[in-house]
Design a protein around this motif. Sequence first.
Motif, PDB file in Angstrom:
ATOM      1  N   GLY A  46       0.821  -1.216   0.000  1.00 32.64           N
ATOM      2  CA  GLY A  46       0.000   0.000   0.000  1.00 32.64           C
ATOM      3  C   GLY A  46       0.849   1.257   0.000  1.00 32.64           C
ATOM      4  O   GLY A  46       0.561   2.222  -0.720  1.00 32.64           O
ATOM      5  N   PHE A  47       1.918   1.250   0.787  1.00 36.44           N
ATOM      6  CA  PHE A  47       2.795   2.414   0.841  1.00 36.44           C
ATOM      7  C   PHE A  47       3.538   2.604  -0.478  1.00 36.44           C
ATOM      8  O   PHE A  47       3.734   3.732  -0.940  1.00 36.44           O
ATOM      9  N   MET A  48       3.940   1.502  -1.115  1.00 38.40           N
ATOM     10  CA  MET A  48       4.576   1.596  -2.435  1.00 38.40           C
ATOM     11  C   MET A  48       3.608   2.202  -3.450  1.00 38.40           C
ATOM     12  O   MET A  48       4.001   2.999  -4.297  1.00 38.40           O
ATOM     13  N   GLN A  49       2.341   1.813  -3.346  1.00 36.98           N
ATOM     14  CA  GLN A  49       1.320   2.347  -4.259  1.00 36.98           C
ATOM     15  C   GLN A  49       1.181   3.857  -4.092  1.00 36.98           C
ATOM     16  O   GLN A  49       1.068   4.588  -5.070  1.00 36.98           O
ATOM     17  N   THR A  50       1.213   4.333  -2.863  1.00 38.22           N
ATOM     18  CA  THR A  50       1.099   5.780  -2.654  1.00 38.22           C
ATOM     19  C   THR A  50       2.310   6.508  -3.225  1.00 38.22           C
ATOM     20  O   THR A  50       2.168   7.599  -3.776  1.00 38.22           O
ATOM     21  N   HIS A  51       3.475   5.909  -3.128  1.00 36.91           N
ATOM     22  CA  HIS A  51       4.669   6.550  -3.694  1.00 36.91           C
ATOM     23  C   HIS A  51       4.649   6.557  -5.215  1.00 36.91           C
ATOM     24  O   HIS A  51       5.134   7.505  -5.838  1.00 36.91           O
ATOM     25  N   ILE A  52       4.111   5.523  -5.808  1.00 39.41           N
ATOM     26  CA  ILE A  52       3.980   5.509  -7.272  1.00 39.41           C
ATOM     27  C   ILE A  52       3.111   6.676  -7.726  1.00 39.41           C
ATOM     28  O   ILE A  52       3.447   7.387  -8.669  1.00 39.41           O
ATOM     29  N   HIS A  53       2.011   6.904  -7.024  1.00 43.21           N
ATOM     30  CA  HIS A  53       1.128   8.014  -7.387  1.00 43.21           C
ATOM     31  C   HIS A  53       1.731   9.368  -7.018  1.00 43.21           C
ATOM     32  O   HIS A  53       1.408  10.377  -7.621  1.00 43.21           O
ATOM     33  N   ARG A  54       2.594   9.366  -6.025  1.00 45.81           N
ATOM     34  CA  ARG A  54       3.215  10.613  -5.592  1.00 45.81           C
ATOM     35  C   ARG A  54       4.248  11.111  -6.604  1.00 45.81           C
ATOM     36  O   ARG A  54       4.298  12.287  -6.915  1.00 45.81           O
ATOM     37  N   VAL A  55       5.075  10.213  -7.118  1.00 43.59           N
ATOM     38  CA  VAL A  55       6.157  10.630  -8.012  1.00 43.59           C
ATOM     39  C   VAL A  55       5.890  10.313  -9.483  1.00 43.59           C
ATOM     40  O   VAL A  55       6.590  10.818 -10.346  1.00 43.59           O
ATOM     41  N   GLY A  56       4.904   9.485  -9.756  1.00 44.26           N
ATOM     42  CA  GLY A  56       4.643   9.074 -11.134  1.00 44.26           C
ATOM     43  C   GLY A  56       4.007  10.135 -12.012  1.00 44.26           C
ATOM     44  O   GLY A  56       3.999  10.001 -13.235  1.00 44.26           O
TER      45      GLY A  56
END
Length: 166
Positions: A46-56
Motif C-alpha cells: 500500500g505504501f509503495m502504491q502511494t509513492h507511485i502516485h506521488r512521483v509518477g
Amino acid sequence: MPGTRSIDSSSTRSFIVYRRPEVKGGVARVDRGEALWAILSVCTLGFMQTHIHRVGFAPLIPTFVADLRLTSAAAIMTAYFWTYTAVQVPIGLLADRWGARRVMLAFMGILVLGAALFPLSRTYTQSLLTRALVGLGAAAVWVPSLRLISGARRAGSSTRSASSAA
C-alpha cells in the motif's frame, strides 16, 4: 469473529486458536509470525502504491500541458498533496474509531477509483478532482499501517514473553 479465542502455547511457536461454535470441531490456527509478515507485506505494498502516485505524475506534466492546453500543471500535482495533508488528522481519528483495517481498505478503494478515473479526465477540473481523490485514498495508508504493524508486534511479543515465562 464469533467464538472464543485462546492461546495455544503447547508448541514452541505461539498460535491463536479460534473455535467457532457454528462449525463442530472447526479450529483455525494462525501463526503469529505469518500474520505479522502478511500485515507487513500488505502495508508495504500500500505504501509503495502511494509513492507511485506521488512521483509518477511528474514525468506526465508535459503531456498534460499539451493535451489540456495549460500553462502549468502544477495545481494538478499539488491537488494530491493538499488533500493528503488536509486529511491526515481525520484519518487518524477514523482509524481510532472504526479500526485501521477498515479505514485502510475503504480509502484504498478511493485511491483505486481516483487512479482509474484520472486517465479518463478531459478537463482541468476533472484532473484536479481525480488527483484529489488519489490523495484522499493515499492519506489512509501511513497512519493505519503504523497502527496495524505496531498492534501486531505488541500482540506477538506479549504472547512470546507469556509462553516463555511458563
